[in-house]
Design an enzyme around this catalytic site. Structure first.
Site, PDB file in Angstrom:
ATOM      1  N   ASP A  90      80.084  49.146 -92.882  1.00 60.27           N
ATOM      2  CA  ASP A  90      81.285  48.172 -92.372  1.00 60.27           C
ATOM      3  C   ASP A  90      82.547  49.124 -92.436  1.00 60.27           C
ATOM      4  OD1 ASP A  90      81.451  48.619 -95.368  1.00 60.27           O
ATOM      5  OD2 ASP A  90      82.575  46.484 -95.301  1.00 60.27           O
ATOM      6  N   GLU A 155      81.385  46.912 -98.378  1.00 63.28           N
ATOM      7  CA  GLU A 155      82.231  47.703 -99.319  1.00 63.28           C
ATOM      8  C   GLU A 155      83.717  47.075 -99.022  1.00 63.28           C
ATOM      9  OE1 GLU A 155      84.715  50.777-100.982  1.00 63.28           O
ATOM     10  OE2 GLU A 155      84.666  50.183 -99.050  1.00 63.28           O
TER      11      GLU A 155
HETATM   12  N1  BES Z   1      86.525  54.841 -99.059  1.00 58.71           N
HETATM   13  C1  BES Z   1      87.444  53.916 -99.572  1.00 58.71           C
HETATM   14  C2  BES Z   1      87.675  54.128-101.218  1.00 58.71           C
HETATM   15  C3  BES Z   1      88.583  55.283-101.481  1.00 58.71           C
HETATM   16  C4  BES Z   1      89.775  55.310-100.787  1.00 58.71           C
HETATM   17  C5  BES Z   1      88.251  56.115-102.518  1.00 58.71           C
HETATM   18  C6  BES Z   1      90.902  56.152-101.113  1.00 58.71           C
HETATM   19  C7  BES Z   1      89.356  57.210-102.576  1.00 58.71           C
HETATM   20  C8  BES Z   1      90.392  57.218-102.181  1.00 58.71           C
HETATM   21  C9  BES Z   1      86.820  52.461 -99.656  1.00 58.71           C
HETATM   22  O1  BES Z   1      86.457  52.347 -98.443  1.00 58.71           O
HETATM   23  C10 BES Z   1      88.018  51.331 -99.985  1.00 58.71           C
HETATM   24  O2  BES Z   1      88.659  51.158 -99.049  1.00 58.71           O
HETATM   25  N2  BES Z   1      87.716  50.832-100.817  1.00 58.71           N
HETATM   26  C11 BES Z   1      88.577  49.633-101.213  1.00 58.71           C
HETATM   27  C12 BES Z   1      87.857  48.616-102.204  1.00 58.71           C
HETATM   28  C13 BES Z   1      88.334  47.314-102.134  1.00 58.71           C
HETATM   29  C14 BES Z   1      88.111  46.878-100.752  1.00 58.71           C
HETATM   30  C15 BES Z   1      87.319  46.626-103.106  1.00 58.71           C
HETATM   31  C16 BES Z   1      89.752  49.854-101.905  1.00 58.71           C
HETATM   32  O3  BES Z   1      90.185  51.069-102.408  1.00 58.71           O
HETATM   33  O4  BES Z   1      90.771  49.121-101.459  1.00 58.71           O
HETATM   34 MN    MN Z   2      85.372  53.757 -97.723  1.00 56.51          MN
HETATM   35 MN    MN Z   3      87.914  51.728 -96.924  1.00 57.05          MN
END
Ligand code: BES
Ligand code: MN
Ligand code: MN
Length: 457
Positions: A90, A155
């Site tokens: 997604d 996610e």
């Molecule tokens: N890939 C990211 C997580 C991430 C971003 C890890 C930057 C390390 C550095 C993931 O897709 C993401 O955006 N996660 C969200 C989680 C939330 C929607 C529960 C986030 O971190 O805001």
């Molecule tokens: Mn991600």
């Molecule tokens: Mn993300």
């Protein structure tokens, strides 16, 4: 099995691997919008087919109460360990659309970069693994270890139904280690192993002052304006030194050790360059900590949005009835999002002016994560990145969240390697998201090595 020919396969097919990724990015699998619900499903079906085409023995769609999970496997490496690869198909919404230089779902290649929503987060990184698998299976009809692959469709909206999927499919997902490519590298040319993520607790504040908007001449001076009340509340959440004022908030925070302080200080980080990249006149963070510590190992609180009252053209003399704000907290390992929610709610109730009604809505949350890097899987990762990039890997943490990681580690009791091939400036979640195509290729090659290294663990 000889690995050289697998690497040559990946090199020979590098252009096709790029073309294949274009098709995946073209599907607008925006999980947050009901408008795209069919696209999300189509994307899951597409990925399932691609898993089969890449040579996995089995691929299936698993229904959840939300968007589907795609599961694939290749389990013919008898007596060898099993790796569980996780990614998410997604993507984030695309607004503001007018700031994109090319349409978000029509991937465009410029200067060695592929532009499009989901190119780096996380479709390109799912494909890194799919193409590494394809290379092994095309060359040898075999992988050096058993592979299980899950890709979820929620996610970006908090992985709400994944825990249940995990609970219901513990046996299916049983593995010796997990690999996730969904984090950035520290810098271009610096292969990175990420051993920590922050958790998250996300809230909406709703304030009401009167039963409807009021004439500000007839009523102004006699009632409390909920936007003012909201501003008063927000101003009390953090002090000038960047400390969060919620009582008890820091109780469960693990202090940064001397060793980690030294390790993080040794990373080549230029504060002024970072400030310029961000484009802010000055940086702001909790006093007493370095920027990297504040980003990776200290919790933070931010207002992500605020609204209420009159927003139209010209002037309208009202006292608004309502005011709202979205507040997110990035947590560190050992902080519990529910407990933080309780503390936050209690504090809001305590400081809210009595003239307004306040409610705290809990949107979503997830645990932070920190890995035990002494596990041999981390050495395997180091060796693989050394071979793939020809450079020594650095160990980093990240400030973002992947709530599923800690849940998975707790449930399956396996180490989790976060080996991402993104870059910090690839505009994830923003207009003009892009993927560095050299890293895409190096990611595929490193993953080819990684499977072999993990097979020896
Ligand atoms: N890939 C990211 C997580 C991430 C971003 C890890 C930057 C390390 C550095 C993931 O897709 C993401 O955006 N996660 C969200 C989680 C939330 C929607 C529960 C986030 O971190 O805001
Ligand atoms: Mn991600
Ligand atoms: Mn993300």
């Amino acid at each position: 099995m000889e690995i050289k020919s697998v690497i040559s396969f990946a090199e020979k097919h590098s252009q096709r691997f790029i073309d294949d990724l274009v098709e995946f990015v073209e599907i607008p699998s925006v999980s947050s919008s009901s408008e795209h619900i069919d696209d999300v499903r189509r994307c899951a079906e597409f990925l399932k087919d691609k898993m089969l085409q890449s040579g996995l023995q089995r691929a299936e769609i698993f229904e959840t109460a939300g968007h589907p999970v795609v599961y694939g496997e290749w389990l013919a490496a008898e007596g060898k360990p099993t790796v569980l690869i996780y990614g998410h198909y997604d993507v984030q919404p695309v607004d503001p659309l007018e700031l994109w230089e090319s349409p978000p779902f029509e991937p465009a290649i410029r200067n060695g970069r592929m532009y499009g929503r989901g190119t780096v987060d996380d479709k390109g990184q799912i494909y890194v693994h799919l193409k590494a698998i394809e290379s092994w299976l095309s060359e040898h009809g075999q992988l050096p270890l058993n592979v299980k692959f899950i890709a979820e469709g929620e996610e970006e909206i908090g992985s709400e139904h994944l825990e249940e999927f995990l609970e219901n499919n513990r046996e299916l997902l049983k593995a010796d280690s997990a690999v996730i490519s969904d984090t950035p590298m520290f810098k271009k040319g610096m292969p990175s192993i990420c051993y920590g993520l922050r958790g998250l607790a996300y809230f909406q504040l709703n304030l009401r002052g009167s039963k409807q908007d009021l004439h500000s001449g007839s009523f102004g001076g006699a009632v409390k304006n909920p936007i003012h009340a909201l501003a008063e509340i927000i101003s009390q959440l953090k002090d000038e030194s960047g400390q969060i004022s919620i009582p008890g908030f820091y109780d469960d925070v693990i202090p940064i050790s001397k060793k980690e302080h030294a390790d993080l200080s040794a990373l080549p980080f230029d504060k002024e360059e970072y400030r310029e990249d961000v484009g802010a006149p000055a940086l702001f963070g909790e006093k007493g900590y370095s920027v990297l510590e504040n980003l990776w190992a200290r919790p933070t609180l931010d207002v992500c949005g605020i609204w209420g009252g009159f927003q139209g053209e010209g002037a309208k003399t009202i006292i608004p009835a309502e005011a709202h704000a979205k507040v997110s907290m990035r947590l560190v390992p050992n902080q519990n999002p529910e407990r933080v929610g309780d503390l936050f709610e209690a504090f809001i109730k305590e400081i809210a002016p009595p003239e307004v009604e306040v409610s705290v809505e809990r949107l979503h949350g997830g645990d932070g994560f920190v890995a035990d890097v002494s596990h041999p899987a981390f050495n395997a990762a180091k060796r693989a990145l050394q071979k793939g990039f020809g450079k020594k890997a650095v160990f980093i943490r990240e400030g973002g969240s992947i709530p599923f990681v800690q849940t998975m580690v707790d449930t399956l009791k396996i180490p989790c390697l976060l080996i991402g091939f993104g870059l910090p400036n690839e505009n994830a979640h923003a207009p003009n998201e892009w993927l560095d195509l050299e890293n895409y290729q190096l990611g595929i090659i490193s993953s080819i090595y990684l499977y072999e290294e993990l097979a020896q663990n």
